[in-house]
Design an enzyme around this catalytic site. Structure first.
Site, PDB file in Angstrom:
ATOM      1  N   ASP A 154      59.988 -21.898 -61.538  1.00 33.94           N
ATOM      2  CA  ASP A 154      59.487 -22.636 -62.679  1.00 33.94           C
ATOM      3  C   ASP A 154      60.603 -23.854 -62.820  1.00 33.94           C
ATOM      4  O   ASP A 154      61.991 -23.579 -62.471  1.00 33.94           O
ATOM      5  CB  ASP A 154      59.481 -21.718 -63.874  1.00 33.94           C
ATOM      6  CG  ASP A 154      59.309 -22.626 -65.283  1.00 33.94           C
ATOM      7  OD1 ASP A 154      58.339 -23.584 -65.278  1.00 33.94           O
ATOM      8  OD2 ASP A 154      60.126 -22.403 -66.037  1.00 33.94           O
ATOM      9  N   ARG A 155      60.295 -24.825 -63.525  1.00 39.90           N
ATOM     10  CA  ARG A 155      61.341 -25.875 -63.660  1.00 39.90           C
ATOM     11  C   ARG A 155      62.311 -25.885 -64.965  1.00 39.90           C
ATOM     12  O   ARG A 155      63.419 -25.563 -64.802  1.00 39.90           O
ATOM     13  CB  ARG A 155      60.750 -27.374 -63.556  1.00 39.90           C
ATOM     14  CG  ARG A 155      61.617 -28.637 -63.739  1.00 39.90           C
ATOM     15  CD  ARG A 155      60.686 -29.669 -64.032  1.00 39.90           C
ATOM     16  NE  ARG A 155      61.593 -31.115 -64.044  1.00 39.90           N
ATOM     17  CZ  ARG A 155      61.552 -31.641 -65.176  1.00 39.90           C
ATOM     18  NH1 ARG A 155      60.938 -31.034 -66.299  1.00 39.90           N
ATOM     19  NH2 ARG A 155      62.413 -32.799 -65.347  1.00 39.90           N
ATOM     20  N   ASP A 156      61.609 -26.171 -66.069  1.00 42.50           N
ATOM     21  CA  ASP A 156      62.172 -26.359 -67.241  1.00 42.50           C
ATOM     22  C   ASP A 156      62.695 -25.015 -67.954  1.00 42.50           C
ATOM     23  O   ASP A 156      61.990 -24.218 -68.144  1.00 42.50           O
ATOM     24  CB  ASP A 156      61.359 -27.109 -68.315  1.00 42.50           C
ATOM     25  CG  ASP A 156      60.851 -28.180 -67.964  1.00 42.50           C
ATOM     26  OD1 ASP A 156      61.656 -29.434 -67.628  1.00 42.50           O
ATOM     27  OD2 ASP A 156      59.597 -28.702 -68.022  1.00 42.50           O
ATOM     28  N   CYS A 199      51.096 -28.720 -62.833  1.00 46.29           N
ATOM     29  CA  CYS A 199      49.976 -28.890 -63.680  1.00 46.29           C
ATOM     30  C   CYS A 199      49.927 -30.286 -64.662  1.00 46.29           C
ATOM     31  O   CYS A 199      51.103 -30.169 -65.511  1.00 46.29           O
ATOM     32  CB  CYS A 199      49.513 -27.645 -64.338  1.00 46.29           C
ATOM     33  SG  CYS A 199      48.162 -28.045 -65.856  1.00 46.29           S
ATOM     34  N   LYS A 201      49.777 -22.718 -66.349  1.00 53.89           N
ATOM     35  CA  LYS A 201      50.180 -21.406 -66.698  1.00 53.89           C
ATOM     36  C   LYS A 201      50.025 -21.043 -68.093  1.00 53.89           C
ATOM     37  O   LYS A 201      50.217 -21.718 -68.854  1.00 53.89           O
ATOM     38  CB  LYS A 201      51.776 -21.237 -66.037  1.00 53.89           C
ATOM     39  CG  LYS A 201      51.805 -21.677 -64.938  1.00 53.89           C
ATOM     40  CD  LYS A 201      53.411 -21.529 -64.579  1.00 53.89           C
ATOM     41  CE  LYS A 201      54.071 -22.543 -65.138  1.00 53.89           C
ATOM     42  NZ  LYS A 201      55.582 -22.557 -64.673  1.00 53.89           N
TER      43      LYS A 201
END
Length: 182
Positions: free
Chosen positions: A13-15, A84, A96
């Site tokens: 995941d990024r953030d 997304c 997600k």
């Protein structure tokens, strides 16, 4: 616990996991946490494919583009990125905790999702998406991770991560130790 030596790929995941605040940060203003880029390189050096996967509904608002995120992930060394761009209310299959991004990657790269690991900071999205496809789950305490383990644990109470790491670096160390030693 599931053995990790046969793992094909890791989804990150990024953030809140790679860096940032846990909230939307435009790619040009995003800063990775210390050792996050090294963690990605460590996973790749162990022979794993490494993919980014992220919800970025601000794209739907015109605040950023998929291409900006793709460029950022390529710069960080990812083998691919799945983004997304939809608002949560759109009901798409890729936002997600829906596992659409994972299914897309599996189809494009010939992956068995039960042989993959998902690293994220949000139990109610990242961990539930992983659980939906039988992937191993690693929750990081950065970003929303500590809250996911505390005040928001009830939102994913039926799911247990295989490991809880302080950050992405610790998660990568845990995974690579198992890939190389089991």
């Amino acid at each position: 616990m599931k053995l990790l030596r046969d793992i094909q790929a890791v989804f990150i995941d990024r953030d809140g996991t790679i860096g940032g605040t846990g909230h939307f940060v435009h790619p040009r203003e995003f800063a990775p946490y210390e050792k996050s880029i090294e963690a990605i390189a460590m996973l790749k050096a162990s022979g794993l494919k490494v993919f980014a996967f992220t919800n970025q509904h601000r794209i739907a608002r015109g605040e950023a583009t998929v291409e900006q995120f793709q460029a950022q992930f390529a710069e960080y060394g990812f083998d691919g990125a799945y983004v997304c761009p939809h608002a949560p209310s759109e009901g798409c299959a890729c936002h997600k905790p829906a596992p659409g991004l994972l299914h897309q990657a599996a189809e494009e790269h010939g992956l068995e999702l039960g042989r993959c690991v998902v690293i994220g900071d949000v139990g109610s999205t990242d961990m539930l998406a992983a659980a939906a496809v039988g992937a191993s789950k690693v929750l990081v305490r950065t970003g929303w991770g500590q809250g996911s383990l505390g005040a928001y644990r009830h939102t994913w109470a039926q799911t247990e991560p295989e490991y809880v790491a302080d950050d992405l670096w610790a998660a990568a160390q845990w995974i690579t130790a198992r890939v190389c030693n089991e």
